[in-house]
Scaffold this motif. Structure first.
Motif, short mmCIF file in Angstrom:
data_model
loop_
_atom_site.label_atom_id
_atom_site.label_comp_id
_atom_site.label_asym_id
_atom_site.label_seq_id
_atom_site.Cartn_x
_atom_site.Cartn_y
_atom_site.Cartn_z
N TYR A 54 0.82 -1.20 0.00
CA TYR A 54 0.00 0.00 0.00
C TYR A 54 0.86 1.26 0.00
N ARG A 55 1.70 1.37 -1.00
CA ARG A 55 2.53 2.56 -1.17
C ARG A 55 2.05 3.27 -2.43
N VAL A 56 1.87 4.57 -2.31
CA VAL A 56 1.40 5.38 -3.44
C VAL A 56 2.39 6.52 -3.63
N ARG A 59 4.66 7.04 -0.76
CA ARG A 59 4.07 7.35 0.54
C ARG A 59 3.23 6.17 1.02
N GLN A 60 3.27 5.92 2.33
CA GLN A 60 2.52 4.80 2.91
C GLN A 60 1.04 5.16 3.00
N ALA A 61 0.22 4.32 2.37
CA ALA A 61 -1.24 4.48 2.42
C ALA A 61 -1.84 3.35 3.24
N PRO A 64 -7.17 0.40 1.24
CA PRO A 64 -8.37 1.21 0.98
C PRO A 64 -9.64 0.60 1.57
N HIS A 96 -9.24 7.94 -3.83
CA HIS A 96 -8.11 8.67 -3.27
C HIS A 96 -7.59 7.90 -2.06
N PRO A 97 -6.28 7.85 -1.87
CA PRO A 97 -5.74 7.10 -0.72
C PRO A 97 -6.07 7.74 0.62
N TRP A 99 -4.01 8.21 3.90
CA TRP A 99 -2.61 8.12 4.28
C TRP A 99 -2.48 7.48 5.65
N THR A 104 -7.26 10.86 9.29
CA THR A 104 -8.12 11.24 8.17
C THR A 104 -9.54 11.36 8.69
#
Length: 149
Positions: A54-56, A59-61, A64, A96-97, A99, A104
């Motif tokens: 889960y890297r986007v 960056r670590q996400a 989902p 959209h992720p 993060w 969030t």
């Protein structure tokens, strides 16, 4: 941090919504909650998830589908749970992720899209949409459940 158990009633906690109560087109009240790094880590541990999946853009996400555990809580704000429901299927669309390294703030809303009877079962279909508090769309879910006679 908002755990699903803090916003989702259990079967039997409230009088259950029966099939006759469901109204196609009915809107579910908004549900605000917060996904935190602790929730992301707990979810990863429960599903035996590998954070490297889960890297986007470096960056670590969060996975989902961490939102899946909040889906029914949105619907339950209008229609409390009935015992004996069977989850038939879900279709997720991710936009959209979330993060993994920051809280969030999420708002869930939705509506009943259909209800019908088939082979002695009563089906309900609903849509849940998740957005960040700033309006950024995170995910939408189309869900179907069935209830025995």
């Amino acid at each position: 941090m908002t755990r699903p158990s803090e916003v989702k009633p259990r079967e039997g906690d409230l009088p259950a919504a029966l099939y006759k109560d469901w109204q196609v087109g009915a809107e579910f009240p908004e549900l605000a909650f917060t996904i935190t790094p602790d929730i992301v880590n707990e979810y990863l541990s429960v599903v035996d998830g590998d954070p490297s999946n889960y890297r986007v853009d470096g960056r670590q996400a969060a996975p989902p589908n961490v939102l899946a555990v909040y889906m029914m809580a949105v619907m339950y704000r209008k229609y409390p749970p009935q015992q004996g429901g069977i989850m038939i299927g879900n279709t997720f669309n991710f936009y959209h992720p979330i993060w993994a390294d920051e809280p969030t703030h999420v708002v869930g809303s939705g509506r009943l899209t259909d209800k019908y009877e088939k082979k002695g079962r009563k089906y309900i279909c609903y849509q849940v949409d998740f957005h960040r508090a700033d309006g950024t769309r995170l995910c939408s879910v189309s869900h179907t459940s069935a209830f025995a006679e």
